[in-house]
Design a protein around this motif. Sequence first.
Motif, mmCIF file in Angstrom:
data_model
loop_
_atom_site.group_PDB
_atom_site.id
_atom_site.type_symbol
_atom_site.label_atom_id
_atom_site.label_comp_id
_atom_site.label_asym_id
_atom_site.label_seq_id
_atom_site.Cartn_x
_atom_site.Cartn_y
_atom_site.Cartn_z
ATOM 1 N N VAL A 47 0.867 -1.033 0.036
ATOM 2 C CA VAL A 47 -0.122 -0.099 -0.086
ATOM 3 C C VAL A 47 0.835 1.294 0.039
ATOM 4 N N LEU A 48 1.876 1.177 0.739
ATOM 5 C CA LEU A 48 2.886 2.363 0.804
ATOM 6 C C LEU A 48 3.572 2.473 -0.439
ATOM 7 N N LEU A 49 3.902 1.179 -1.151
ATOM 8 C CA LEU A 49 4.638 1.651 -2.605
ATOM 9 C C LEU A 49 3.437 2.167 -3.664
ATOM 10 N N ALA A 50 2.132 2.118 -3.482
ATOM 11 C CA ALA A 50 1.190 2.396 -4.269
ATOM 12 C C ALA A 50 0.826 3.848 -3.982
ATOM 13 N N ARG A 51 1.182 4.622 -2.927
ATOM 14 C CA ARG A 51 0.921 5.700 -2.547
ATOM 15 C C ARG A 51 0.562 6.518 -3.644
ATOM 16 N N THR A 52 1.341 6.729 -4.616
ATOM 17 C CA THR A 52 0.997 7.883 -5.609
ATOM 18 C C THR A 52 -0.096 7.536 -6.492
ATOM 19 N N SER A 53 -0.522 6.221 -6.518
ATOM 20 C CA SER A 53 -1.843 5.752 -7.112
ATOM 21 C C SER A 53 -2.983 6.159 -6.363
ATOM 22 N N ILE A 54 -2.692 5.855 -5.084
ATOM 23 C CA ILE A 54 -3.828 6.164 -4.276
ATOM 24 C C ILE A 54 -4.173 7.547 -3.910
ATOM 25 N N VAL A 55 -3.362 8.487 -3.853
ATOM 26 C CA VAL A 55 -3.667 10.116 -3.672
ATOM 27 C C VAL A 55 -3.739 10.618 -5.009
ATOM 28 N N LYS A 56 -3.666 9.925 -6.053
ATOM 29 C CA LYS A 56 -3.842 10.303 -7.419
ATOM 30 C C LYS A 56 -2.947 11.448 -7.889
ATOM 31 N N GLU A 57 -1.640 11.344 -7.185
ATOM 32 C CA GLU A 57 -0.686 12.532 -7.593
ATOM 33 C C GLU A 57 0.720 11.836 -8.046
ATOM 34 N N ASP A 58 1.246 12.169 -9.001
ATOM 35 C CA ASP A 58 2.525 11.748 -9.579
ATOM 36 C C ASP A 58 3.692 12.372 -8.967
ATOM 37 N N LEU A 59 4.818 11.859 -8.929
ATOM 38 C CA LEU A 59 5.972 12.412 -8.103
ATOM 39 C C LEU A 59 6.288 13.722 -8.973
ATOM 40 N N LEU A 60 6.518 14.944 -8.211
ATOM 41 C CA LEU A 60 6.819 16.000 -9.093
ATOM 42 C C LEU A 60 8.326 15.747 -9.807
ATOM 43 N N LEU A 61 8.482 16.660 -10.794
ATOM 44 C CA LEU A 61 9.711 16.448 -11.608
ATOM 45 C C LEU A 61 10.721 17.209 -11.188
ATOM 46 N N ASN A 62 12.069 17.086 -11.293
ATOM 47 C CA ASN A 62 13.145 17.733 -10.560
ATOM 48 C C ASN A 62 13.521 18.799 -11.715
ATOM 49 N N ILE A 63 13.193 20.056 -11.301
ATOM 50 C CA ILE A 63 13.367 21.161 -12.270
ATOM 51 C C ILE A 63 14.406 22.234 -11.424
ATOM 52 N N SER A 111 5.260 11.152 -0.431
ATOM 53 C CA SER A 111 5.206 10.241 -1.598
ATOM 54 C C SER A 111 6.581 9.550 -1.817
ATOM 55 N N ARG A 112 7.503 10.403 -1.904
ATOM 56 C CA ARG A 112 8.819 9.836 -2.363
ATOM 57 C C ARG A 112 9.283 8.865 -1.316
ATOM 58 N N SER A 113 9.159 9.342 0.092
ATOM 59 C CA SER A 113 9.746 8.771 1.354
ATOM 60 C C SER A 113 8.792 7.225 1.307
ATOM 61 N N ALA A 114 7.521 7.210 1.046
ATOM 62 C CA ALA A 114 6.646 6.254 0.912
ATOM 63 C C ALA A 114 7.227 4.967 -0.266
ATOM 64 N N VAL A 115 7.333 5.509 -1.114
ATOM 65 C CA VAL A 115 7.734 4.879 -2.384
ATOM 66 C C VAL A 115 9.209 4.433 -2.415
ATOM 67 N N VAL A 144 11.427 4.718 0.412
ATOM 68 C CA VAL A 144 12.206 4.028 1.410
ATOM 69 C C VAL A 144 11.541 3.090 2.329
ATOM 70 N N VAL A 145 10.206 3.750 2.951
ATOM 71 C CA VAL A 145 9.731 3.071 3.987
ATOM 72 C C VAL A 145 8.682 1.806 3.368
ATOM 73 N N GLY A 146 8.338 1.984 2.396
ATOM 74 C CA GLY A 146 7.483 0.913 1.704
ATOM 75 C C GLY A 146 8.338 -0.268 1.379
ATOM 76 N N PRO A 147 9.287 -0.153 0.634
ATOM 77 C CA PRO A 147 10.511 -1.297 0.261
ATOM 78 C C PRO A 147 10.701 -1.752 1.813
ATOM 79 N N ILE A 148 11.172 -1.196 2.776
ATOM 80 C CA ILE A 148 11.812 -1.764 4.115
ATOM 81 C C ILE A 148 10.636 -2.418 4.772
ATOM 82 N N ILE A 149 9.412 -1.895 4.837
ATOM 83 C CA ILE A 149 8.340 -2.573 5.313
ATOM 84 C C ILE A 149 8.013 -3.712 4.509
ATOM 85 N N SER A 150 8.006 -4.086 3.352
ATOM 86 C CA SER A 150 7.778 -4.818 2.541
ATOM 87 C C SER A 150 8.904 -6.076 2.769
#
Length: 123
Positions: free
Chosen positions: A38-54, A86-90, A92-98
Amino acid sequence: MTIIATLFAVGGFAQSIYLKDFIWFSRSGSIVVGLGIVLLARTSIVKEDLLLNIKSSETPFNLNSPQYFEALGEPVPDYVKNDLASRSAVGVVGPIISFIGTIIWGYGDLLNHLITKYNCISN
């Protein structure tokens, strides 16, 4: 989600000690893995993609970073805070918990062999 995953793991461990059967600890690992997914899918759940590095032309910071807004003396917008979460969830935290959940799920019941061999939990 991290707290919930921890509670499931600790609860499964406590129940296993009480019942003297670590299959319950192992089964709690499957729920921990599910929470990691669920943490790895956070961007899909909140329906917001990660922002670009500009790169900013005014500062040495990314336009979508808190440092950029702090350098300008402006408050950090909510969309930037959400991106950091989202970046933290996708990332760091999501992979560690998984990963931890997978180890618990795959090997947690092997603690039964330690109990049998060394009689660690008294009857």
